[in-house]
Design an enzyme around this catalytic site. Structure first.
Site, mmCIF file in Angstrom:
data_model
loop_
_atom_site.group_PDB
_atom_site.id
_atom_site.type_symbol
_atom_site.label_atom_id
_atom_site.label_comp_id
_atom_site.label_asym_id
_atom_site.label_seq_id
_atom_site.Cartn_x
_atom_site.Cartn_y
_atom_site.Cartn_z
ATOM 1 N N GLU A 293 -3.463 -2.434 -6.707
ATOM 2 C CA GLU A 293 -2.723 -3.234 -5.725
ATOM 3 C C GLU A 293 -3.507 -4.501 -5.447
ATOM 4 O O GLU A 293 -4.694 -4.444 -5.122
ATOM 5 C CB GLU A 293 -2.576 -2.397 -4.439
ATOM 6 C CG GLU A 293 -1.881 -3.128 -3.330
ATOM 7 C CD GLU A 293 -2.050 -2.426 -1.965
ATOM 8 O OE1 GLU A 293 -2.449 -1.244 -1.904
ATOM 9 O OE2 GLU A 293 -1.796 -3.106 -0.950
ATOM 10 N N CYS B 10 -17.360 10.041 17.061
ATOM 11 C CA CYS B 10 -18.443 9.073 16.870
ATOM 12 C C CYS B 10 -18.860 8.468 18.212
ATOM 13 O O CYS B 10 -19.465 9.169 19.008
ATOM 14 C CB CYS B 10 -18.037 8.035 15.828
ATOM 15 S SG CYS B 10 -19.466 7.395 14.947
ATOM 16 N N TYR C 53 -9.811 -6.138 14.863
ATOM 17 C CA TYR C 53 -8.683 -7.029 15.165
ATOM 18 C C TYR C 53 -8.307 -7.884 13.969
ATOM 19 O O TYR C 53 -7.193 -8.379 13.861
ATOM 20 C CB TYR C 53 -9.033 -7.965 16.330
ATOM 21 C CG TYR C 53 -9.061 -7.294 17.680
ATOM 22 C CD1 TYR C 53 -7.981 -6.530 18.135
ATOM 23 C CD2 TYR C 53 -10.163 -7.428 18.518
ATOM 24 C CE1 TYR C 53 -8.025 -5.913 19.375
ATOM 25 C CE2 TYR C 53 -10.207 -6.821 19.760
ATOM 26 C CZ TYR C 53 -9.136 -6.059 20.193
ATOM 27 O OH TYR C 53 -9.169 -5.453 21.418
ATOM 28 N N GLY D 147 0.826 -1.211 0.000
ATOM 29 C CA GLY D 147 0.000 0.000 0.000
ATOM 30 C C GLY D 147 0.860 1.259 0.000
ATOM 31 O O GLY D 147 0.573 2.223 -0.712
ATOM 32 N N THR E 215 18.917 -13.541 -1.672
ATOM 33 C CA THR E 215 18.028 -13.260 -2.813
ATOM 34 C C THR E 215 17.100 -14.435 -3.145
ATOM 35 O O THR E 215 16.200 -14.289 -3.960
ATOM 36 C CB THR E 215 18.831 -12.945 -4.095
ATOM 37 O OG1 THR E 215 19.557 -14.113 -4.478
ATOM 38 C CG2 THR E 215 19.786 -11.792 -3.873
ATOM 39 N N LYS E 216 17.341 -15.586 -2.524
ATOM 40 C CA LYS E 216 16.568 -16.776 -2.922
ATOM 41 C C LYS E 216 15.055 -16.605 -2.756
ATOM 42 O O LYS E 216 14.295 -16.995 -3.657
ATOM 43 C CB LYS E 216 17.075 -17.985 -2.126
ATOM 44 C CG LYS E 216 16.724 -19.331 -2.745
ATOM 45 C CD LYS E 216 17.456 -19.620 -4.046
ATOM 46 C CE LYS E 216 18.752 -20.362 -3.808
ATOM 47 N NZ LYS E 216 19.543 -20.514 -5.037
ATOM 48 N N PRO E 217 14.572 -16.031 -1.634
ATOM 49 C CA PRO E 217 13.106 -15.864 -1.533
ATOM 50 C C PRO E 217 12.549 -15.052 -2.705
ATOM 51 O O PRO E 217 11.472 -15.362 -3.224
ATOM 52 C CB PRO E 217 12.924 -15.122 -0.205
ATOM 53 C CG PRO E 217 14.146 -15.440 0.591
ATOM 54 C CD PRO E 217 15.257 -15.577 -0.405
ATOM 55 N N HIS F 8 -16.439 11.316 11.294
ATOM 56 C CA HIS F 8 -15.033 10.891 11.420
ATOM 57 C C HIS F 8 -14.101 11.864 10.694
ATOM 58 O O HIS F 8 -13.797 11.661 9.520
ATOM 59 C CB HIS F 8 -14.856 9.497 10.817
ATOM 60 C CG HIS F 8 -15.522 8.420 11.587
ATOM 61 N ND1 HIS F 8 -14.862 7.622 12.482
ATOM 62 C CD2 HIS F 8 -16.813 8.024 11.615
ATOM 63 C CE1 HIS F 8 -15.709 6.765 13.032
ATOM 64 N NE2 HIS F 8 -16.892 6.990 12.509
ATOM 65 N N GLU G 164 -11.015 12.134 10.969
ATOM 66 C CA GLU G 164 -9.715 11.513 10.668
ATOM 67 C C GLU G 164 -9.619 11.010 9.228
ATOM 68 O O GLU G 164 -8.539 10.971 8.652
ATOM 69 C CB GLU G 164 -9.415 10.385 11.662
ATOM 70 C CG GLU G 164 -10.239 9.109 11.543
ATOM 71 C CD GLU G 164 -11.584 9.144 12.267
ATOM 72 O OE1 GLU G 164 -12.083 10.258 12.537
ATOM 73 O OE2 GLU G 164 -12.144 8.061 12.536
#
Ligand code: GLN
Length: 537
Positions: free
Chosen positions: A143, A383, A56, A20, A190-192, A509, A511
């Site tokens: 994405e 809220c 969660y 992201g 680098t293998k992964p 909200h 935010e």
């Protein structure tokens, strides 16, 4: 305008690599070069949207202007680009299947067997191209959630394979991988990355660019090795080193020339150097604050900080606007009661009581509000936080001991927060709240009207319950006033206290709307009031 170009971002090796942030950073650079860019997130889970997910599980649920309940990555997109997203910017497997199954029931595929390929993949491809077809964007970044190799991601990767084939040089794919440092070997491995690219190749997708997350700089030799094994140019192996703050990442990607490599591959001109002056000023202030303050964030999901992502980011923006470092103290609402309120809250320069649902931790929130009201500590309630401020005031100032929200106590004789009339017959949970942008008129002479510097605002909502207007006169007579009202429905959107330096509760909200470029005035002024408070004490 020519048709849009598409960039697909996949992730390999492990989750949480920061797709992201990489997507948002690349978008920022392309935007700063004069392109209009949007970012879309495809989530491979079966929920129709994250609105029904416990925080969660997946962190905060972010809400767009048009009322979509979306993945928290959309918050990053908006905070970086300062451009609103919409329902089209977040699509889940659940939504894809729902569309296809509805079409099947309506007879659109009559006679045909409905299959993952082509029906599900066609619907994915349609959703990817929807934003490009609006004509608003030069570049659409998509994405893909999850990790390559997951069963549930397969239809998405297949759709990327088909689109890359169909769109030719108008599409490219970026694969984000991990290059771990093995302390025992003293080496980056680098293998992964090689294996992850192999997994993509097996599905028919050759990534054009590799972004490699790493804790140590990646040498030219290692870049060459990755390039050789993964069929990409050396300059398309991009290092993404751990950063102090997510807001560093656009500049790190600029140094690595990610934007240049992308534009060359899409056959788009570089236009001009990215205009990042404002961004750099923001970063300079973020890293060199003149002061620090302590702000309490009272909530019940604090074990997972992503549950309050947009609030935490809004505080960063507001801190920068005031050139102060905001040290957030995460306070569990279940740990506050009358005896412990002072121990947990005294000395804080301000307290924010967070949004939420359900009974757990509610009394702690109410107790925290009593403390800050009585001790003249700046308060911002969002809220459920605003609803708790109303309940606290009703109980402890007006004297209605049983006052409550009918969400927690349907039998209360003083339902100061109540179910909205038009919500009463709704039994389904998903997408049925009051969601998205609504307008609000601010009362002249109120604190909020000076905070915003205007009288008409729009803010985003996500809730079922409302202040009960039946009791408004009692509140106003006792010193808590409704300073923001929805002009169309008369619903109370903001409550504030008269005899307090800074005490504001908002039903919406704020935010969600705070961005690097436009820090939200409520957060900015709340921090300003908190600085004042900490100077006094
Ligand atoms: N539970 C409250 C309601 O539904 C508040 C929701 C929230 O804080 N987002 O009205």
């Amino acid at each position: 305008m020519a048709s849009a170009k598409y960039i697909f971002v996949t992730g390999g090796v492990t989750s949480s690599l920061g797709k992201g942030i990489i997507s948002a950073s690349l978008a920022k650079l392309l935007q700063a070069r004069g392109y209009s860019v949007t970012i879309q997130k495809l989530d491979p889970y079966i929920n129709i949207d994250p609105g029904t997910l416990n925080p969660y599980e997946h962190g905060e649920c972010y809400v767009t202007n048009d009322g979509a309940e979306t993945d928290l990555d959309l918050g990053h997109y908006e905070r970086f680009l300062n451009v609103p997203t919409s329902q089209a910017n977040n699509v889940t497997t659940g939504r894809i299947y729902q569309t296809v199954i509805n079409k099947e029931r309506e007879g659109e595929y009559l006679g045909k067997t409905v299959q993952i390929i082509p029906h599900i993949t066609d619907e994915i491809k349609r959703r990817i191209q929807l934003l490009g077809e609006t004509g608003e964007f030069d570049i659409v970044i998509t994405e893909i959630g999850g990790t390559v190799g997951d069963i549930e991601s397969l239809p998405y990767v297949e759709s990327v394979r088909q689109l890359k084939w169909e769109l030719g040089s108008s599409a490219l794919s970026i694969h984000l991988t991990l290059v771990p440092y093995l302390a025992a070997a003293g080496e980056l491995k680098t293998k992964p990355t090689q294996h992850s690219v192999k997994a993509l190749l097996e599905l028919g997708v050759q990534p054009d660019i590799l972004v490699c997350r790493t804790e140590k700089p990646i040498s030219t030799d290692i870049r060459r090795k990755i390039a050789l094994f993964c069929n990409v140019n050396v300059n398309a192996v991009i290092e993404s080193i751990d950063a102090d703050t997510i807001y560093d990442v656009p500049l790190l990607m600029y140094k690595e020339q990610l934007d240049k490599v992308v534009l060359a591959k899409l056959k788009l001109p570089l236009q001009h150097e990215p205009e990042l002056e404002q961004w750099k000023i923001f970063l300079g202030k973020l890293k060199n604050p003149l002061n620090e303050i302590r702000i309490g964030l009272v909530g019940k999901y604090i074990e997972l900080k992503d549950s309050y992502k947009s609030i935490a980011e809004a505080f960063i923006h507001a801190g920068v606007a005031n050139e102060v470092k905001v040290n957030l103290e995460w306070i569990h609402s279940e740990k506050i009661d009358e005896q412990h309120a002072a121990a947990r809250l005294s000395g804080l320069a301000g307290v924010l009581v967070a949004p939420g649902f359900g009974d757990r931790g509610i009394e702690g929130k109410i107790e925290a509000i009593r403390y800050v009201r009585e001790h003249q500590i700046p308060f911002l309630g969002i809220c459920l936080g605003m609803q708790c401020a109303v309940i606290e005031f009703a109980r402890n100032v007006i004297g209605w001991k049983d006052a409550h929200s009918t969400e927690m106590n349907p039998a209360t004789r003083h339902p100061v927060i109540d179910f909205m009339e038009n919500q009463k017959n709704i039994t389904r949970k998903g997408g049925t709240m009051r969601l998205g942008e609504y307008s609000c008129s601010l009362v002249k002479g109120s604190k909020v009207s000076s905070v915003y510097g205007k009288h008409k605002i729009t803010e985003r909502h996500r809730h079922r319950y409302e202040f009960n207007n039946k009791f408004l006169k009692d509140f106003e007579d006792a010193g808590m006033t409704a300073s923001g009202i929805n002009p169309d429905t008369n619903l109370v959107e903001i409550m504030e206290l008269k005899n307090h330096p800074w005490f504001i509760g908002v039903q919406f909200h704020p935010e969600y709307k705070s961005t690097v470029e436009n820090p939200h005035p409520l957060f900015v002024k709340f921090i300003k009031a908190a600085m004042e408070k900490s100077r006094q004490s």
